[in-house]
Design an enzyme around this catalytic site. Structure first.
Site, mmCIF file in Angstrom:
data_model
loop_
_atom_site.group_PDB
_atom_site.id
_atom_site.type_symbol
_atom_site.label_atom_id
_atom_site.label_comp_id
_atom_site.label_asym_id
_atom_site.label_seq_id
_atom_site.Cartn_x
_atom_site.Cartn_y
_atom_site.Cartn_z
ATOM 1 N N GLU A 246 0.707 -0.943 -0.302
ATOM 2 C CA GLU A 246 -0.275 0.464 -0.065
ATOM 3 C C GLU A 246 0.601 0.929 0.039
ATOM 4 O OE1 GLU A 246 -3.611 -1.647 2.344
ATOM 5 O OE2 GLU A 246 -2.833 -0.620 3.774
ATOM 6 N N CYS B 209 3.950 8.332 -0.144
ATOM 7 C CA CYS B 209 4.143 7.325 1.165
ATOM 8 C C CYS B 209 4.836 6.306 0.896
ATOM 9 C CB CYS B 209 3.543 7.439 2.395
ATOM 10 S SG CYS B 209 4.427 6.611 3.661
ATOM 11 N N CYS C 93 6.569 -6.009 7.254
ATOM 12 C CA CYS C 93 7.512 -6.667 7.927
ATOM 13 C C CYS C 93 7.858 -7.390 9.230
ATOM 14 C CB CYS C 93 6.907 -4.725 8.343
ATOM 15 S SG CYS C 93 8.475 -3.077 9.353
ATOM 16 N N CYS D 292 6.840 -3.708 15.554
ATOM 17 C CA CYS D 292 5.810 -2.376 16.727
ATOM 18 C C CYS D 292 4.393 -2.727 16.707
ATOM 19 C CB CYS D 292 6.090 -1.037 15.798
ATOM 20 S SG CYS D 292 8.030 -0.689 15.299
ATOM 21 N N CYS E 91 1.190 -0.353 15.649
ATOM 22 C CA CYS E 91 1.058 -0.432 13.732
ATOM 23 C C CYS E 91 0.622 -2.141 13.350
ATOM 24 C CB CYS E 91 2.656 -0.401 13.095
ATOM 25 S SG CYS E 91 3.205 -0.740 11.388
ATOM 26 N N GLY F 135 7.176 -1.634 5.503
ATOM 27 C CA GLY F 135 8.428 -1.997 6.222
ATOM 28 C C GLY F 135 9.301 -1.061 6.644
ATOM 29 N N GLU F 136 10.207 -1.710 6.952
ATOM 30 C CA GLU F 136 11.644 -0.506 7.668
ATOM 31 C C GLU F 136 12.319 -0.993 6.700
ATOM 32 O OE1 GLU F 136 12.647 0.486 10.512
ATOM 33 O OE2 GLU F 136 14.800 1.025 8.738
ATOM 34 N N SER G 117 12.148 6.795 6.663
ATOM 35 C CA SER G 117 12.065 7.261 8.288
ATOM 36 C C SER G 117 11.872 5.456 8.924
ATOM 37 C CB SER G 117 10.105 7.105 8.466
ATOM 38 O OG SER G 117 9.692 7.202 9.764
ATOM 39 N N SER H 293 12.031 6.802 14.155
ATOM 40 C CA SER H 293 10.895 6.803 15.577
ATOM 41 C C SER H 293 10.665 6.348 16.328
ATOM 42 C CB SER H 293 9.342 5.515 14.294
ATOM 43 O OG SER H 293 8.425 5.734 14.819
ATOM 44 N N LEU H 294 10.666 7.666 17.904
ATOM 45 C CA LEU H 294 11.228 7.187 18.881
ATOM 46 C C LEU H 294 10.319 6.926 19.723
ATOM 47 C CD1 LEU H 294 13.835 7.760 20.185
ATOM 48 C CD2 LEU H 294 12.918 9.780 21.004
ATOM 49 N N ASN H 295 9.382 7.467 20.058
ATOM 50 C CA ASN H 295 8.393 6.756 20.626
ATOM 51 C C ASN H 295 7.504 6.571 22.136
ATOM 52 O OD1 ASN H 295 6.727 7.557 18.509
ATOM 53 N ND2 ASN H 295 7.211 5.294 17.859
ATOM 54 N N ASN I 36 -3.240 6.195 16.198
ATOM 55 C CA ASN I 36 -4.304 5.801 15.726
ATOM 56 C C ASN I 36 -4.766 4.624 16.048
ATOM 57 O OD1 ASN I 36 -4.536 7.801 13.971
ATOM 58 N ND2 ASN I 36 -2.797 7.623 12.686
ATOM 59 N N CYS J 211 -0.732 7.585 9.655
ATOM 60 C CA CYS J 211 0.728 6.157 10.696
ATOM 61 C C CYS J 211 0.552 5.196 11.400
ATOM 62 C CB CYS J 211 1.335 6.650 11.116
ATOM 63 S SG CYS J 211 2.093 8.745 10.042
HETATM 64 FE FE1 SF4 Z 1 7.877 -2.185 10.475
HETATM 65 FE FE2 SF4 Z 1 7.328 0.945 10.675
HETATM 66 FE FE3 SF4 Z 1 4.984 -0.846 11.046
HETATM 67 FE FE4 SF4 Z 1 7.711 -0.758 13.167
HETATM 68 S S1 SF4 Z 1 5.708 1.315 12.173
HETATM 69 S S2 SF4 Z 1 6.124 -2.845 12.539
HETATM 70 S S3 SF4 Z 1 9.109 -0.441 11.277
HETATM 71 S S4 SF4 Z 1 5.937 -1.088 9.173
#
Ligand code: SF4
Length: 364
Positions: free
Chosen positions: A107, A120, A127, A131, A134, A175-176, A207, A230-232, A306, A349
């Site tokens: 996507e 994006c 991935c 996280c 996500c 994906g990372e 990112s 992405s720290l969080n 979200n 996101c």
């Molecule tokens: Fe992967 Fe990014 Fe989702 Fe983390 S936020 S699981 S790195 S796609």
């Protein structure tokens, strides 16, 4: 180019075609001059026809001599991907579902603003980072995308941009990006090359969830893109819980890598901080964040989580966000509240999950 040409070509005794858009303009130039024996400059001309003119067959590259066109046709292919489905949000954001050549799906999101149109891009199918906030992270990694599949997302999305030019690229889809380092590096080179896609490096953003060694590698390799991390969280205890990558590269190691990146590249970095109710949104978190970022050339993007079905994390109230932001700003940190776009179509996101919509991979 990933792997030697000989490796690419040897497959069951037959010659595989090279997916030419996975090569950067400079690699195409070296390929044309070296392997095809063409005069200097013809490879760059080929790259410009592919990436700038968007020509999709070698036959149509009439600006090249016939011999080169035939050599390219014999040795290379020009891949494309298509948009299978689109969903339009009330706020103008569009979610695109791309179908890849092997049947997998990914996507992407087109985000219009008054002076920009941001795309994006995804870098992997699924991935592995896991996280907790996500949807993609719940599906695991299926495979890396090639550089051409990342380029082709842009080409396919242009047809859905309502005639507007896409001005910014963010590698924040599924994906990372830094887990697919070589393809992402090649993509950035193509995106920012004058014979490639011609974007300013400031308008291409990678990112990452925090792969410290690869952040340092970006600086060492001089990769010409902007970086967002992405720290969080402000403690390892919390970050371990919401981002498993922290168990491998805890906060101290991550911040060491970010400082190295900033010092070596001379760039600033964007820190992404998503607020989760009762997890990382306390004034004490804001105070710790100020300490962690002390002296770092950065700006902070603040977002509210979200929620999605099945998630046990909560979205805090706007007031919590305002207090958090004000504390950063009073400490001299540039902190901007970002509104999530496309929430109604699950394009915000952390809400992308293309593999759920993927067709089974082709067996033939
Ligand atoms: Fe992967 Fe990014 Fe989702 Fe983390 S936020 S699981 S790195 S796609």
């Amino acid at each position: 180019m990933n792997g030697s040409l000989a490796e690419r070509e040897k497959h069951g005794g037959t010659m595989d075609l090279i997916d030419i858009k996975s090569m950067t303009p400079q690699q195409i130039e070296r390929f044309c001059a070296g392997e095809l024996g063409q005069r200097p400059g013809r490879g760059l001309r080929t790259a410009a026809l592919l990436f700038k003119e968007r020509i999709v067959s070698f036959e149509e590259m009439t600006g090249l001599n016939r011999g080169l066109r035939e050599q390219l046709r014999a040795r290379c292919s020009i891949s494309q991907i298509r948009v299978d489905q689109t969903e339009q949000s009330d706020d103008g954001t569009a979610k695109l579902l791309y179908r890849l050549g092997d049947g997998n799906a990914i996507e992407g999101v087109l985000i219009p603003g008054p002076h920009r149109l941001t795309l994006c891009l995804s870098t992997q199918v699924g991935c592995a980072s896991g996280c907790r906030f996500c949807l993609t992270g719940g599906s695991g990694l299926i495979r890396n995308l090639t550089a051409s599949e990342i380029v082709n997302q842009l080409f396919a999305a242009e047809g859905h941009a309502g005639g507007r030019a896409i001005t910014n690229l963010v590698l924040m889809g599924t994906g990372e990006p830094l887990s697919n380092y070589d393809a992402v590096r090649a993509f950035v080179e193509t995106a920012t090359d004058g014979n490639g896609l011609g974007f300013s490096p400031k308008r291409v953003t990678i990112s990452t969830c925090g792969l410290a060694p690869q952040i340092e590698r970006l600086a060492d390799d001089g990769v010409s893109a902007s970086l967002a991390v992405s720290l969080n969280a402000t403690t390892d205890e919390v970050r371990d819980r919401i981002m498993p990558v922290n168990r491998v590269y805890p906060l101290e190691r991550l911040l060491q890598a970010i400082r190295y990146y900033c010092e070596s590249s001379g760039k600033t970095v964007t820190i992404e901080y998503v607020l989760f109710g009762g997890v990382n949104d306390d004034p004490a978190d804001a105070r710790r964040l100020v300490e962690l970022l002390d002296g770092l050339p950065c700006m902070v993007n603040l977002l509210l989580f979200n929620p999605f079905p099945g998630s046990d994390l909560l979205r805090p109230g706007e007031e919590r966000l305002r207090v958090f932001r004000d504390m950063l700003v009073s400490a001299g940190i540039i902190a901007v509240v970002r509104k999530s776009r496309g929430r109604d179509i699950s394009a915000a996101c952390g809400q992308l999950r293309a593999t759920a919509a993927a067709a089974p991979p082709k067996t033939s």
